[in-house]
Design an enzyme around this catalytic site. Structure first.
Site, PDB file in Angstrom:
ATOM      1  N   LYS A 121       0.835  -1.208   0.000  1.00  0.00           N
ATOM      2  CA  LYS A 121       0.000   0.000   0.000  1.00  0.00           C
ATOM      3  C   LYS A 121       0.867   1.254   0.000  1.00  0.00           C
ATOM      4  CE  LYS A 121      -1.563   2.409   3.225  1.00  0.00           C
ATOM      5  NZ  LYS A 121      -2.005   2.857   4.527  1.00  0.00           N
ATOM      6  N   ASP A 139      -6.142   0.943   0.736  1.00  0.00           N
ATOM      7  CA  ASP A 139      -6.169   0.933   2.204  1.00  0.00           C
ATOM      8  C   ASP A 139      -7.553   0.457   2.635  1.00  0.00           C
ATOM      9  OD1 ASP A 139      -7.892   3.012   1.820  1.00  0.00           O
ATOM     10  OD2 ASP A 139      -6.908   4.365   3.231  1.00  0.00           O
TER      11      ASP A 139
END
Ligand code: SF4
Length: 211
Positions: A121, A139
């Site tokens: 991420k 996320d």
């Protein structure tokens, strides 16, 4: 509703209603953004923004951070979540930036992920925000909102979500789409009870239409 149509309508709505969407983290250069994103794991951007000015002033370059210790860095970041681990990651990250990357934050997602504290991420955020690469960082907000709207089909993992979004969203919009979905998840399509009455995506949202 066909998926292509849903993507088209949702993207058009965001384009019209949220023409500007950026990260809420404060930073002046790639090194500072990398620090801020590492700190923001399991923590709010607001909290991170409160502590980064003093941190950036004390450690203005990777060289300075690399020469420090987790114990010293800890004192600057102790009000964020998991400060012990994050202090170790920051010093480790700075050391590797110096030893392997000439002090420059890499743009390649695989290379970024070699840095301590940097998962997929975070790597995608850096690649997309700093280097304008067509990457999609997933996320918790992006994951949830994509499933609710129906951009993904009950995706089980962030990687599945990432692949589906990258497949359907035009490359030049991936970066802003990341922020659209995060901000939407943070303020409207919130985890506990989405504020559907305030949401302009109702006509195309799978969750809303199935209620
Ligand atoms: S209509 Fe409700 S569930 Fe759908 S995106 Fe909007 S807030 Fe989320």
């Amino acid at each position: 509703m066909r998926k292509e149509e849903r993507y088209k309508e949702v993207i058009n709505w965001f384009k019209e209603n949220v023409p500007v969407a950026e990260t809420e983290l404060h930073y002046d250069n790639p090194y500072e953004l990398l620090i801020a994103v590492i700190l923001s794991a399991q923590c709010t951007d607001k909290r991170v923004n409160m502590i980064t000015p003093a941190l950036f002033e004390a450690f203005p370059k990777p060289e300075v951070m690399a020469a420090s210790t987790p114990e010293v860095v800890y004192e600057y970041i102790k009000s964020v979540s998991y400060p012990n681990n994050k202090a170790k990651h920051l010093v480790g990250m700075a050391k590797m930036l110096i030893s392997d990357f000439k002090g420059i934050v890499p743009s390649d997602i695989d290379e970024l992920q070699k840095l301590p504290g940097v998962g997929r991420k975070t790597a995608n955020v850096i690649a997309s925000v700093v280097y304008d690469k067509p990457a999609m960082a997933v996320d918790t907000h992006v994951f949830r909102v994509s499933n609710r709207i129906g951009l993904t089909d009950n995706s089980k993992t962030p990687l599945e979500t990432e692949r589906e979004l990258v497949k359907h969203i035009p490359k030049n919009l991936l970066s802003i789409a990341h922020h659209w979905l995060i901000l939407h998840g943070r303020y409207i399509c919130i985890a506990r009870k989405p504020k559907c009455e305030q949401c302009g995506l109702k006509p195309w949202c799978k969750y809303f239409l199935q209620q």
